[in-house]
Scaffold this motif. Structure first.
Motif, mmCIF file in Angstrom:
data_model
loop_
_atom_site.group_PDB
_atom_site.id
_atom_site.type_symbol
_atom_site.label_atom_id
_atom_site.label_comp_id
_atom_site.label_asym_id
_atom_site.label_seq_id
_atom_site.Cartn_x
_atom_site.Cartn_y
_atom_site.Cartn_z
ATOM 1 N N ASN A 118 -4.655 -23.805 -8.741
ATOM 2 C CA ASN A 118 -3.208 -23.676 -8.937
ATOM 3 C C ASN A 118 -2.893 -22.893 -10.214
ATOM 4 N N ALA A 119 -1.602 -22.626 -10.413
ATOM 5 C CA ALA A 119 -1.164 -21.749 -11.498
ATOM 6 C C ALA A 119 -1.573 -22.263 -12.882
ATOM 7 N N PHE A 120 -1.501 -23.570 -13.099
ATOM 8 C CA PHE A 120 -1.861 -24.128 -14.403
ATOM 9 C C PHE A 120 -3.302 -23.792 -14.761
ATOM 10 N N TYR A 121 -4.220 -24.042 -13.837
ATOM 11 C CA TYR A 121 -5.637 -23.815 -14.127
ATOM 12 C C TYR A 121 -5.979 -22.335 -14.194
ATOM 13 N N GLU A 122 -5.262 -21.508 -13.440
ATOM 14 C CA GLU A 122 -5.459 -20.057 -13.565
ATOM 15 C C GLU A 122 -5.066 -19.581 -14.959
ATOM 16 N N ARG A 123 -3.954 -20.106 -15.458
ATOM 17 C CA ARG A 123 -3.506 -19.733 -16.800
ATOM 18 C C ARG A 123 -4.450 -20.281 -17.876
ATOM 19 N N LEU A 124 -4.929 -21.491 -17.679
ATOM 20 C CA LEU A 124 -5.878 -22.074 -18.623
ATOM 21 C C LEU A 124 -7.167 -21.249 -18.654
ATOM 22 N N TRP A 125 -7.615 -20.819 -17.503
ATOM 23 C CA TRP A 125 -8.800 -19.963 -17.403
ATOM 24 C C TRP A 125 -8.545 -18.632 -18.134
ATOM 25 N N HIS A 126 -7.353 -18.072 -17.941
ATOM 26 C CA HIS A 126 -7.000 -16.817 -18.608
ATOM 27 C C HIS A 126 -6.987 -16.994 -20.132
ATOM 28 N N PHE A 127 -6.467 -18.122 -20.607
ATOM 29 C CA PHE A 127 -6.463 -18.422 -22.044
ATOM 30 C C PHE A 127 -7.894 -18.448 -22.580
ATOM 31 N N THR A 168 -4.246 -20.695 -41.349
ATOM 32 C CA THR A 168 -2.952 -20.439 -40.719
ATOM 33 C C THR A 168 -2.997 -19.210 -39.816
ATOM 34 N N GLU A 169 -3.655 -18.147 -40.256
ATOM 35 C CA GLU A 169 -3.742 -16.926 -39.459
ATOM 36 C C GLU A 169 -4.461 -17.187 -38.137
ATOM 37 N N THR A 170 -5.477 -18.031 -38.183
ATOM 38 C CA THR A 170 -6.228 -18.365 -36.975
ATOM 39 C C THR A 170 -5.358 -19.177 -36.028
ATOM 40 N N ARG A 171 -4.610 -20.126 -36.558
ATOM 41 C CA ARG A 171 -3.690 -20.923 -35.723
ATOM 42 C C ARG A 171 -2.671 -20.022 -35.031
ATOM 43 N N LEU A 172 -2.121 -19.082 -35.785
ATOM 44 C CA LEU A 172 -1.128 -18.177 -35.206
ATOM 45 C C LEU A 172 -1.727 -17.330 -34.093
ATOM 46 N N LYS A 173 -2.927 -16.832 -34.297
ATOM 47 C CA LYS A 173 -3.598 -16.012 -33.292
ATOM 48 C C LYS A 173 -3.856 -16.821 -32.024
ATOM 49 N N ILE A 174 -4.339 -18.043 -32.174
ATOM 50 C CA ILE A 174 -4.643 -18.886 -31.020
ATOM 51 C C ILE A 174 -3.365 -19.249 -30.270
ATOM 52 N N ARG A 175 -2.308 -19.589 -31.002
ATOM 53 C CA ARG A 175 -1.017 -19.898 -30.351
ATOM 54 C C ARG A 175 -0.474 -18.676 -29.609
ATOM 55 N N TYR A 176 -0.644 -17.500 -30.200
ATOM 56 C CA TYR A 176 -0.218 -16.267 -29.538
ATOM 57 C C TYR A 176 -0.961 -16.086 -28.216
ATOM 58 N N LEU A 177 -2.264 -16.320 -28.216
ATOM 59 C CA LEU A 177 -3.055 -16.177 -26.999
ATOM 60 C C LEU A 177 -2.638 -17.201 -25.942
ATOM 61 N N LEU A 178 -2.325 -18.421 -26.379
ATOM 62 C CA LEU A 178 -1.859 -19.448 -25.441
ATOM 63 C C LEU A 178 -0.527 -19.033 -24.812
ATOM 64 N N LYS A 179 0.398 -18.566 -25.634
ATOM 65 C CA LYS A 179 1.691 -18.127 -25.114
ATOM 66 C C LYS A 179 1.527 -16.944 -24.170
ATOM 67 N N LYS A 180 0.633 -16.048 -24.507
ATOM 68 C CA LYS A 180 0.373 -14.892 -23.659
ATOM 69 C C LYS A 180 -0.160 -15.337 -22.299
ATOM 70 N N SER A 181 -0.984 -16.350 -22.267
ATOM 71 C CA SER A 181 -1.563 -16.846 -21.024
ATOM 72 C C SER A 181 -0.554 -17.597 -20.174
ATOM 73 N N PHE A 182 0.316 -18.362 -20.810
ATOM 74 C CA PHE A 182 1.240 -19.212 -20.076
ATOM 75 C C PHE A 182 2.647 -18.625 -19.975
ATOM 76 N N ASN A 183 2.814 -17.381 -20.359
ATOM 77 C CA ASN A 183 4.109 -16.712 -20.264
ATOM 78 C C ASN A 183 4.440 -16.479 -18.801
ATOM 79 N N ARG A 184 5.581 -16.950 -18.355
ATOM 80 C CA ARG A 184 5.980 -16.834 -16.953
ATOM 81 C C ARG A 184 6.171 -15.383 -16.539
ATOM 82 N N ILE A 185 6.716 -14.567 -17.406
ATOM 83 C CA ILE A 185 6.998 -13.174 -17.048
ATOM 84 C C ILE A 185 5.707 -12.428 -16.750
#
Length: 79
Positions: free
Chosen positions: A2-11, A58-75
């Motif tokens: 399903n979509a959740f696991y596809e996005r998690l895999w992409h992350f 902090t820079e690492t946290r920001l990078k990881i959060r960016y990647l998570l948002k990129k993976s789970f972005n609906r658009i």
């Protein structure tokens, strides 16, 4: 899958690629906390929680959060 696991895999792929390109192991700085219930529907609103290590820069946290948002972005996933 399903979509959740596809996005998690992409992350996971994005974290792995960023780690290889930048020669810095991002994966050692966080854990993914799965939702407390099975994700069996095709809902698009569920995003896992990230739990960072206490000494994570902090820079690492920001990078990881960016990647998570990129993976789970609906658009991105509608294309």
């Amino acid at each position: 899958m399903n979509a959740f696991y596809e996005r998690l895999w992409h992350f996971a792929e994005l974290v792995n690629n960023a780690s290889q390109v930048e020669q810095y192991n991002y994966a050692e700085h966080f854990k993914v906390q799965h939702p407390p219930y099975p994700v069996v529907s095709s809902t698009r609103s569920i995003v896992p929680k990230l739990v960072f290590e206490e000494d994570c820069p902090t820079e690492t946290r920001l990078k990881i959060r960016y990647l998570l948002k990129k993976s789970f972005n609906r658009i991105r996933n509608k294309q």
